[in-house]
Motif scaffolding. Structure first.
Motif, PDB file in Angstrom:
ATOM      1  N   HIS A 171      61.517  48.214  31.135  1.00 50.17           N
ATOM      2  CA  HIS A 171      62.000  46.758  30.380  1.00 50.17           C
ATOM      3  C   HIS A 171      62.874  47.527  29.092  1.00 50.17           C
ATOM      4  N   SER A 172      63.756  46.611  28.536  1.00 49.89           N
ATOM      5  CA  SER A 172      65.145  46.780  27.660  1.00 49.89           C
ATOM      6  C   SER A 172      64.026  46.260  26.637  1.00 49.89           C
ATOM      7  N   SER A 173      63.610  45.788  26.544  1.00 44.52           N
ATOM      8  CA  SER A 173      62.711  44.517  25.008  1.00 44.52           C
ATOM      9  C   SER A 173      61.519  45.572  25.025  1.00 44.52           C
ATOM     10  N   PRO A 174      61.695  46.158  23.459  1.00 47.39           N
ATOM     11  CA  PRO A 174      60.988  47.118  23.038  1.00 47.39           C
ATOM     12  C   PRO A 174      59.038  46.390  22.900  1.00 47.39           C
ATOM     13  N   SER A 175      59.115  45.200  22.831  1.00 47.66           N
ATOM     14  CA  SER A 175      57.654  44.949  22.648  1.00 47.66           C
ATOM     15  C   SER A 175      57.290  44.622  24.601  1.00 47.66           C
ATOM     16  N   GLN A 176      58.051  44.565  25.017  1.00 43.28           N
ATOM     17  CA  GLN A 176      57.665  44.765  26.345  1.00 43.28           C
ATOM     18  C   GLN A 176      57.560  45.601  26.862  1.00 43.28           C
ATOM     19  N   ALA A 177      57.991  46.762  26.780  1.00 41.59           N
ATOM     20  CA  ALA A 177      58.338  48.543  26.849  1.00 41.59           C
ATOM     21  C   ALA A 177      56.704  48.706  26.282  1.00 41.59           C
ATOM     22  N   LEU A 178      56.561  48.207  25.252  1.00 38.21           N
ATOM     23  CA  LEU A 178      55.587  48.821  24.235  1.00 38.21           C
ATOM     24  C   LEU A 178      54.386  47.983  25.561  1.00 38.21           C
ATOM     25  N   ALA A 179      54.310  47.092  24.941  1.00 36.87           N
ATOM     26  CA  ALA A 179      53.022  46.362  26.135  1.00 36.87           C
ATOM     27  C   ALA A 179      53.124  47.125  27.628  1.00 36.87           C
ATOM     28  N   ALA A 180      53.730  47.569  28.718  1.00 38.22           N
ATOM     29  CA  ALA A 180      53.538  47.989  29.744  1.00 38.22           C
ATOM     30  C   ALA A 180      52.406  49.551  29.337  1.00 38.22           C
ATOM     31  N   GLY A 181      53.716  50.291  28.055  1.00 36.52           N
ATOM     32  CA  GLY A 181      52.882  51.593  28.050  1.00 36.52           C
ATOM     33  C   GLY A 181      51.731  51.576  27.663  1.00 36.52           C
ATOM     34  N   SER A 182      51.107  50.436  26.868  1.00 30.77           N
ATOM     35  CA  SER A 182      49.502  50.600  26.440  1.00 30.77           C
ATOM     36  C   SER A 182      48.916  50.090  27.744  1.00 30.77           C
ATOM     37  N   GLU A 183      49.751  49.409  28.688  1.00 32.07           N
ATOM     38  CA  GLU A 183      48.669  49.408  29.505  1.00 32.07           C
ATOM     39  C   GLU A 183      48.258  50.650  30.508  1.00 32.07           C
ATOM     40  N   ALA A 184      49.446  51.009  30.887  1.00 36.25           N
ATOM     41  CA  ALA A 184      49.633  51.989  31.795  1.00 36.25           C
ATOM     42  C   ALA A 184      48.294  53.157  30.925  1.00 36.25           C
ATOM     43  N   LEU A 185      48.937  53.527  29.693  1.00 33.20           N
ATOM     44  CA  LEU A 185      47.886  53.969  29.354  1.00 33.20           C
ATOM     45  C   LEU A 185      45.985  53.831  29.382  1.00 33.20           C
ATOM     46  N   ASN A 186      45.508  52.592  29.572  1.00 27.67           N
ATOM     47  CA  ASN A 186      44.690  51.749  29.279  1.00 27.67           C
ATOM     48  C   ASN A 186      44.054  52.025  31.074  1.00 27.67           C
ATOM     49  N   GLU A 187      44.979  51.708  31.807  1.00 26.54           N
ATOM     50  CA  GLU A 187      44.639  51.562  33.045  1.00 26.54           C
ATOM     51  C   GLU A 187      43.834  53.070  33.278  1.00 26.54           C
ATOM     52  N   LEU A 188      44.453  54.480  32.677  1.00 27.26           N
ATOM     53  CA  LEU A 188      44.159  55.765  32.882  1.00 27.26           C
ATOM     54  C   LEU A 188      42.852  56.305  32.469  1.00 27.26           C
ATOM     55  N   LEU A 189      42.457  55.628  31.272  1.00 26.74           N
ATOM     56  CA  LEU A 189      41.512  55.749  30.763  1.00 26.74           C
ATOM     57  C   LEU A 189      40.689  54.803  31.462  1.00 26.74           C
ATOM     58  N   SER A 190      40.252  53.728  32.006  1.00 23.88           N
ATOM     59  CA  SER A 190      40.054  52.524  32.165  1.00 23.88           C
ATOM     60  C   SER A 190      39.205  53.524  33.694  1.00 23.88           C
ATOM     61  N   LYS A 191      40.162  54.008  34.558  1.00 21.52           N
ATOM     62  CA  LYS A 191      39.879  54.970  36.109  1.00 21.52           C
ATOM     63  C   LYS A 191      39.357  56.156  35.721  1.00 21.52           C
ATOM     64  N   ARG A 192      39.440  56.880  34.447  1.00 21.13           N
ATOM     65  CA  ARG A 192      38.909  58.581  34.020  1.00 21.13           C
ATOM     66  C   ARG A 192      36.963  57.616  33.376  1.00 21.13           C
ATOM     67  N   ARG A 193      37.524  56.061  33.018  1.00 20.30           N
ATOM     68  CA  ARG A 193      36.404  56.654  32.301  1.00 20.30           C
ATOM     69  C   ARG A 193      35.751  56.841  30.494  1.00 20.30           C
ATOM     70  N   MET A 194      36.420  56.738  30.147  1.00 21.23           N
ATOM     71  CA  MET A 194      36.607  57.778  29.328  1.00 21.23           C
ATOM     72  C   MET A 194      37.314  57.227  27.946  1.00 21.23           C
ATOM     73  N   ARG A 195      37.484  56.853  26.544  1.00 20.45           N
ATOM     74  CA  ARG A 195      37.187  56.788  25.651  1.00 20.45           C
ATOM     75  C   ARG A 195      38.803  58.086  25.373  1.00 20.45           C
ATOM     76  N   HIS A 196      39.709  57.231  24.783  1.00 22.44           N
ATOM     77  CA  HIS A 196      41.182  58.568  24.879  1.00 22.44           C
ATOM     78  C   HIS A 196      41.279  59.524  23.761  1.00 22.44           C
ATOM     79  N   ASP A 197      39.346  59.582  22.855  1.00 28.57           N
ATOM     80  CA  ASP A 197      39.591  61.074  22.605  1.00 28.57           C
ATOM     81  C   ASP A 197      38.288  61.786  23.596  1.00 28.57           C
ATOM     82  N   GLU A 198      37.612  61.517  24.198  1.00 23.46           N
ATOM     83  CA  GLU A 198      36.548  61.583  25.351  1.00 23.46           C
ATOM     84  C   GLU A 198      38.119  62.813  26.176  1.00 23.46           C
ATOM     85  N   PHE A 199      39.363  61.661  26.895  1.00 14.71           N
ATOM     86  CA  PHE A 199      40.357  61.927  27.524  1.00 14.71           C
ATOM     87  C   PHE A 199      41.162  63.185  26.408  1.00 14.71           C
ATOM     88  N   ALA A 200      40.989  63.358  25.577  1.00 17.92           N
ATOM     89  CA  ALA A 200      42.151  64.052  24.758  1.00 17.92           C
ATOM     90  C   ALA A 200      41.222  65.688  24.648  1.00 17.92           C
TER      91      ALA A 200
END
Length: 203
Positions: A171-200
């Motif tokens: 995404h060329s738009s900073p806001s859209q890029a940030l939203a896409a990255g956050s979505e990718a991160l949330n999908e990862l955590l959802s698949k692993r059924r973990m909070r971010h601190d647990e994942f880390a």
């Protein structure tokens, strides 16, 4: 897997106590230039702790000697400057958004961060970031302790961050890029059924 020095919760906090006994520097503010990544690592030892403190806007108000050495910065180039002066271009912005949301909500953030030294060298850290509170209970700043992650942890998180970064860069738009990255991160955590601190801590 190689030894995770200091990256269990117990060892991490014992290391923080030791780090508080090390020397530190005081405040000033001067800008400095940025360099392109060199691909070289700016190494620090397993028993060293990088410590910084910022105000509520993220401007550095305290930095210990390990931070100055590893980031190749001088005192006058550091304090009063935004902490983003060491941001690496290959670091997903979604991680920083999560960090800021977490610490502004008065929670602890644990995570892996890729930093860029002034000379273009890089260094990975396992960061613990918390809010600092005034006598009235208000947030007056933020405190960060960083340890060196193992080679295996860096390898694992590099692959994960590359996927998040790829989502942002579509995404060329900073806001859209940030939203896409956050979505990718949330999908990862959802698949692993973990909070971010647990994942880390599980890496």
């Amino acid at each position: 897997m190689t030894q995770k020095f200091g990256l269990t919760r117990g060892n991490f906090f014992r290391g923080m106590i030791l780090g508080k006994r090390s020397g530190h520097v005081q405040v000033s503010d001067q800008p400095h230039g940025r360099s392109r990544p060199t691909g070289r690592e700016s190494a620090f030892a397993d028993n060293e702790i990088i410590v910084t403190k910022t105000d509520t806007a993220g401007r550095i108000r305290y930095a210990n000697p390990v931070f100055l050495r590893v980031s190749a910065l001088k005192l006058e180039e550091t304090l009063g400057r935004p902490h983003s002066i060491i941001r690496h271009p290959d670091m997903p912005r979604a991680i920083f958004r999560l960090m800021w949301d977490t610490i502004r909500d008065r929670q602890e953030f644990f995570g892996y961060i890729l930093n860029l030294a002034k000379n273009g060298d890089h260094y990975w850290v396992f960061a613990h970031v918390t809010a600092s509170f005034g006598r009235d209970g208000s947030i007056v700043g933020f405190h960060s302790n960083r340890r060196r992650p193992s080679t295996s942890q860096v390898s694992a998180i590099s692959s994960i961050y590359a996927d998040i970064l790829a989502a942002e860069r579509r995404h060329s738009s900073p806001s859209q890029a940030l939203a896409a990255g956050s979505e990718a991160l949330n999908e990862l955590l959802s698949k692993r059924r973990m909070r971010h601190d647990e994942f880390a801590f599980a890496i």
